[in-house]
Design a protein around this motif. Structure first.
Motif, PDB file in Angstrom:
ATOM      1  N   ALA A  92       5.392  -0.488 -13.070  1.00 25.03           N
ATOM      2  CA  ALA A  92       4.890  -1.272 -11.934  1.00 25.03           C
ATOM      3  C   ALA A  92       5.170  -0.610 -10.596  1.00 25.03           C
ATOM      4  O   ALA A  92       4.547  -0.953  -9.587  1.00 25.03           O
ATOM      5  N   ASN A  93       6.082   0.361 -10.577  1.00 23.58           N
ATOM      6  CA  ASN A  93       6.415   1.068  -9.344  1.00 23.58           C
ATOM      7  C   ASN A  93       5.806   2.463  -9.280  1.00 23.58           C
ATOM      8  O   ASN A  93       6.214   3.293  -8.456  1.00 23.58           O
ATOM      9  N   GLU A 137      -2.674   8.335  -8.750  1.00 26.30           N
ATOM     10  CA  GLU A 137      -3.037   6.941  -9.010  1.00 26.30           C
ATOM     11  C   GLU A 137      -2.016   5.992  -8.392  1.00 26.30           C
ATOM     12  O   GLU A 137      -2.373   4.903  -7.927  1.00 26.30           O
ATOM     13  N   SER A 138      -0.752   6.395  -8.369  1.00 25.08           N
ATOM     14  CA  SER A 138       0.272   5.549  -7.750  1.00 25.08           C
ATOM     15  C   SER A 138       0.012   5.413  -6.257  1.00 25.08           C
ATOM     16  O   SER A 138       0.250   4.351  -5.668  1.00 25.08           O
ATOM     17  N   VAL A 139      -0.499   6.506  -5.665  1.00 26.68           N
ATOM     18  CA  VAL A 139      -0.811   6.471  -4.234  1.00 26.68           C
ATOM     19  C   VAL A 139      -2.091   5.673  -3.988  1.00 26.68           C
ATOM     20  O   VAL A 139      -2.170   4.860  -3.049  1.00 26.68           O
ATOM     21  N   LYS A 143       1.475   1.700  -4.871  1.00 28.10           N
ATOM     22  CA  LYS A 143       2.533   0.997  -5.601  1.00 28.10           C
ATOM     23  C   LYS A 143       3.797   0.874  -4.745  1.00 28.10           C
ATOM     24  O   LYS A 143       4.129   1.773  -3.968  1.00 28.10           O
ATOM     25  N   PRO A 144       4.520  -0.216  -4.898  1.00 26.07           N
ATOM     26  CA  PRO A 144       5.803  -0.349  -4.184  1.00 26.07           C
ATOM     27  C   PRO A 144       6.835   0.604  -4.774  1.00 26.07           C
ATOM     28  O   PRO A 144       6.881   0.809  -5.989  1.00 26.07           O
ATOM     29  N   ILE A 145       7.629   1.208  -3.921  1.00 20.70           N
ATOM     30  CA  ILE A 145       8.691   2.101  -4.378  1.00 20.70           C
ATOM     31  C   ILE A 145       9.916   1.257  -4.705  1.00 20.70           C
ATOM     32  O   ILE A 145      10.398   0.493  -3.852  1.00 20.70           O
ATOM     33  N   ALA A 146      10.400   1.373  -5.912  1.00 25.13           N
ATOM     34  CA  ALA A 146      11.503   0.537  -6.387  1.00 25.13           C
ATOM     35  C   ALA A 146      12.729   0.688  -5.492  1.00 25.13           C
ATOM     36  O   ALA A 146      13.020   1.767  -4.966  1.00 25.13           O
ATOM     37  N   ASN A 147      13.438  -0.415  -5.326  1.00 24.55           N
ATOM     38  CA  ASN A 147      14.705  -0.444  -4.588  1.00 24.55           C
ATOM     39  C   ASN A 147      14.561  -0.003  -3.137  1.00 24.55           C
ATOM     40  O   ASN A 147      15.456   0.623  -2.558  1.00 24.55           O
ATOM     41  N   ALA A 156       3.762   9.742   0.186  1.00 28.70           N
ATOM     42  CA  ALA A 156       2.866  10.807  -0.266  1.00 28.70           C
ATOM     43  C   ALA A 156       2.343  11.656   0.882  1.00 28.70           C
ATOM     44  O   ALA A 156       1.936  11.141   1.922  1.00 28.70           O
ATOM     45  N   ASP A 157       2.340  12.961   0.653  1.00 28.52           N
ATOM     46  CA  ASP A 157       1.668  13.903   1.556  1.00 28.52           C
ATOM     47  C   ASP A 157       0.359  14.293   0.879  1.00 28.52           C
ATOM     48  O   ASP A 157       0.332  15.178   0.019  1.00 28.52           O
TER      49      ASP A 157
END
Length: 468
Positions: A92-93, A137-139, A143-147, A156-157
């Motif tokens: 999920a992250n 795909e995460s970008v 997606k939220p970055i955990a913690n 992301a660059d």
């Protein structure tokens, strides 16, 4: 207050010394193990990995201990031709997790922890491979970055992608970027990894900020994880930095079962040194010797020996193209120069010759027990195509025994003419022992080496049962 300016450099010095001590404790000798890439490429699955690791466990008595899953463990279809059809698997992250159709023990969000636990149960250590950065795909899905309070697009660059692997974006040198690596490596440390190989980071291109971010993330986990950087050739100008931040770094491009690769300078685009051959390793290893020390191991890449099937990372399925002499030469060179020893063969199909080589305790002892190693450059006339390396062994009382390896780089046989004095070996009877094939030589070396062949001598001394 007047003392404060002096406290900062002292603190930094203490931190640097602590990092160096950690590196030595993590990898006091060159890491030894097996990696899935040379035999399986992207396609390794749980059953095949365990089958190879089981064989590796049987070799543990010789020092082999790291079992490493290379690239692609998060792909549902590693045979597909595009990133989209390979079907990456994320949590999920946005962090990569194992594909269940290939690693069924990862069910119920277990990740690779069940495999790591199994590996540890075999008395081995467990490693994985990553491409630096954050999956596209995460970008895209932000997606939220955990913690953290950050999201993927903060880290992301999108102007930075690996030139030979387009799966990920690079990571910004900011708090969000550090949070990304912290979250990802914390997940994998929780699985129980002992070794992390990070690719597209030590050359073409060299990514100083991401090496630093990953090293910091590893340290935050509190878990002892060997940090390996790929591919090479890492530039010598980066030696001090990589030595502080990593335990291994590649000093060559990908090495395969070719004696020599001469790039086509007229190619468009120009060819690099892929695939690197054994011949090109000699000068490169010599240049890096001043930087070899406990915790810091310039890495000449995996040993593409034996059976390279069913789906090697380069080329068709095959038995290694190396001749026996070339395989013996490469292993002796890696050992006497204290390179990490990472096997590439399909261990379930290990041939008797390769097995005899990688279980030669005396050759392995050169790699694991040498206190120094250097080339001998002042050679007799007529030895222009010969290379000679000498190492001294630690752990002995009095004078440390010296080992000398002689290599024929030529495509035709060469006859050696050396006195023991020219090699720095003692000349007392009954001479030196060739630890490559076990015979006792006369007072000097008068021997013909085959093309690409080698021979290894050591001052005569009583052999322990562990050496035989």
């Amino acid at each position: 207050m007047p003392r404060m300016p002096r406290l900062v450099p002292l603190f930094l010095l203490a931190a640097s010394l602590a990092a160096a001590q950690t590196a030595q404790n993590l990898a006091p000798t060159p890491p030894m193990g097996w990696n899935s890439w040379d035999a399986y490429g992207l396609t390794i699955n749980e059953a095949d990995f365990k089958a190879n690791a089981t064989v590796l466990a049987g070799l543990k008595q010789y020092g082999w201990q790291y079992a490493v899953i290379d690239e692609g463990w998060y792909l549902q279809d590693p045979f597909a031709s595009t990133t989209e059809t390979q079907k990456f698997v994320y949590d999920a992250n946005g962090r990569l997790i194992p594909a269940l159709n290939r690693f069924p023990s990862a069910a119920d969000n277990a990740g690779l922890k069940p495999i790591a636990d199994w590996v540890h149960g075999q008395g081995l250590k467990f490693g994985i491979h990553l491409i630096r950065g954050i999956p596209r795909e995460s970008v895209r899905d932000n997606k939220p970055i955990a913690n953290s309070t950050f999201v993927a697009q903060d880290a992301a660059d999108t102007t930075d992608v690996c030139p030979w692997n387009q799966d990920n974006y690079g990571i910004k040198d900011n708090a969000a970027g550090q949070a990304w690596y912290d979250s990802m490596i914390a997940l994998y440390a929780g699985w129980g990894i002992d070794y992390l190989k990070v690719d597209c980071i030590s050359d073409h291109p060299y990514k100083s900020s991401e090496i630093r971010q990953i090293a910091a993330a590893i340290q935050k986990t509190g878990r002892p994880i060997v940090h390996s950087l790929s591919p090479g050739p890492t530039n010598l100008s980066h030696a001090e930095e990589v030595g502080k931040l990593a335990n291994m770094w590649r000093i060559s491009d990908d090495h395969w079962d070719v004696w020599s690769h001469v790039p086509n300078k007229n190619a468009n685009p120009p060819e690099g040194e892929f695939p690197m051959g054994t011949l090109q390793a000699f000068d490169r290893i010599a240049a890096w010797q001043p930087y070899v020390k406990p915790g810091n191991w310039p890495d000449e890449d995996m040993l593409p020996f034996g059976n390279l099937t069913p789906h090697p990372g380069w080329g068709d399925p095959r038995q290694s193209r190396f001749t026996r002499d070339e395989e013996k030469t490469e292993f002796a060179l890696w050992c006497i120069t204290r390179s990490p020893l990472i096997l590439g063969a399909n261990l379930t199909k290990l041939d008797p010759f390769t097995r005899s080589l990688i279980t030669n305790r005396q050759l392995i002892k050169m790699d694991q027990g040498a206190q120094s190693s250097e080339p001998i450059r002042d050679l007799p006339s007529g030895m222009e195509r010969v290379r000679v390396w000498a190492s001294t062994q630690s752990g002995y009382r009095g004078t440390a025994p010296k080992t000398v390896a002689i290599f024929n780089l030529d495509d035709k046989p060469v006859t050696l003419h050396f006195t023991w004095a020219q090699l720095g070996l003692k000349s007392r009877e009954p001479g030196a022992v060739d630890i490559s094939d076990g015979f006792k030589s006369p007072k000097g070396v008068e021997k013909t080496l085959p093309p690409h062949g080698s021979i290894v001598y050591r001052n005569l001394e009583p052999l322990t049962s562990q050496d035989k």
